[in-house]
Write a protein that holds these residues in place. Sequence first.
Motif, short mmCIF file in Angstrom:
data_model
loop_
_atom_site.label_atom_id
_atom_site.label_comp_id
_atom_site.label_asym_id
_atom_site.label_seq_id
_atom_site.Cartn_x
_atom_site.Cartn_y
_atom_site.Cartn_z
N THR A 115 43.77 46.46 44.84
CA THR A 115 43.01 45.35 45.43
C THR A 115 43.91 44.32 46.09
OG1 THR A 115 42.98 44.24 43.27
CG2 THR A 115 41.07 45.59 43.85
N ASN A 116 45.22 44.40 45.87
CA ASN A 116 46.16 43.49 46.51
C ASN A 116 46.99 44.28 47.52
OD1 ASN A 116 48.22 41.63 47.19
ND2 ASN A 116 48.05 40.62 45.21
N ASP A 157 39.30 43.84 36.53
CA ASP A 157 38.83 42.54 37.04
C ASP A 157 39.77 41.41 36.64
OD1 ASP A 157 36.70 43.78 38.17
OD2 ASP A 157 35.17 42.95 36.84
N THR A 201 48.36 46.65 42.33
CA THR A 201 46.95 47.01 42.23
C THR A 201 46.43 47.43 43.60
OG1 THR A 201 46.01 44.85 42.75
CG2 THR A 201 46.63 45.24 40.45
N ASN A 203 42.17 40.67 39.34
CA ASN A 203 41.59 40.44 40.66
C ASN A 203 41.05 39.01 40.76
OD1 ASN A 203 40.24 40.46 43.10
ND2 ASN A 203 39.27 42.46 42.75
#
Length: 312
Positions: free
Chosen positions: A196-197, A232, A194, A235
């Motif tokens: 976000t990581n 989401d 992702t 996350n």
Amino acid sequence: MSTLTLPRTTLAPGIVPDLPEAERKPLTKKDTAADHPTWCPGCGDFSVLALYYKIIEKRKIWHEKICTIAGIGCSSRFPYFVQAHGAHFIHGRALAFASGVSLSRPDLHVFVFGGDGDAFSIGGNHFNHTARKNVKLTYVVMDNHVYGLTKKQTSPTSPIGFKSKTDVWGSTDRPINPMKQAIAAGATFVARSTATNIPHLLKCMEAAMDHDGFSFIECLSECIEFYPGAFDGANPRKGGSFPEVPVEHDVTDEYAAYKLADAEGPGVFGIFYQVKRPTKNANEAKLIAEHRSKVEGLADWQILKKSFDRMK
């Protein structure tokens, strides 16, 4: 006869062929960044671009060895933002173009960037064939489950019930599973991460680059404008979880990789499948070497004459 040496001020930043490679300084983001990215603030694609800059610097890839290719879409604007060789190619055909680059320039590691529409809709056939041929390149698909550039239409990975301009009452079409498709098509490296990581995505991109063959990464990258909150669930900062591929998973087990890919979205993250198989590049090089050995010592015109003689 004296050789011509251009003054260094006339060369593009980072290109200093008169210096031994060991003495060349790694390129920084300042050296490789081109136009300011035009993505919406908060777009996950920024993370992928930042990591690409980081890999170039970390791996000491020089300007003349960088090759960035993309198709059409928000994510496919990548080549505009990298100060190096690259191409913004026809919608869905990035992999076809990249295959030619990879086969003709074996000294380069070709990176291709795209989105779920470009990769799995109009480019779905090229995705399958590049995977089965095992062309040596890395394909990073920033999957946001929506057509973002054209302002919110249902994409091949949009979930059932997703409301868009093309499905105002909610999509009823079963979405494709990129991981299953990649494994079934014959990709020899299949991973998911992702935007976000960051540490996890960096590991996946480096592992993909080191793989000798077609390496594919599905990167879940949120479109904050037309599908906010889509990921989401993956996350932890937004109440979700980030389950990684179990350490005991055998990446060479195709059936086990399928089972991982069958997990309910957003799924698990990491390397699902990785095997070693002859690449299209190696197979083509072998064929060329074999044919050249048959005409060794002949001039080009003699080789051409032999070809015409066989056609009589």
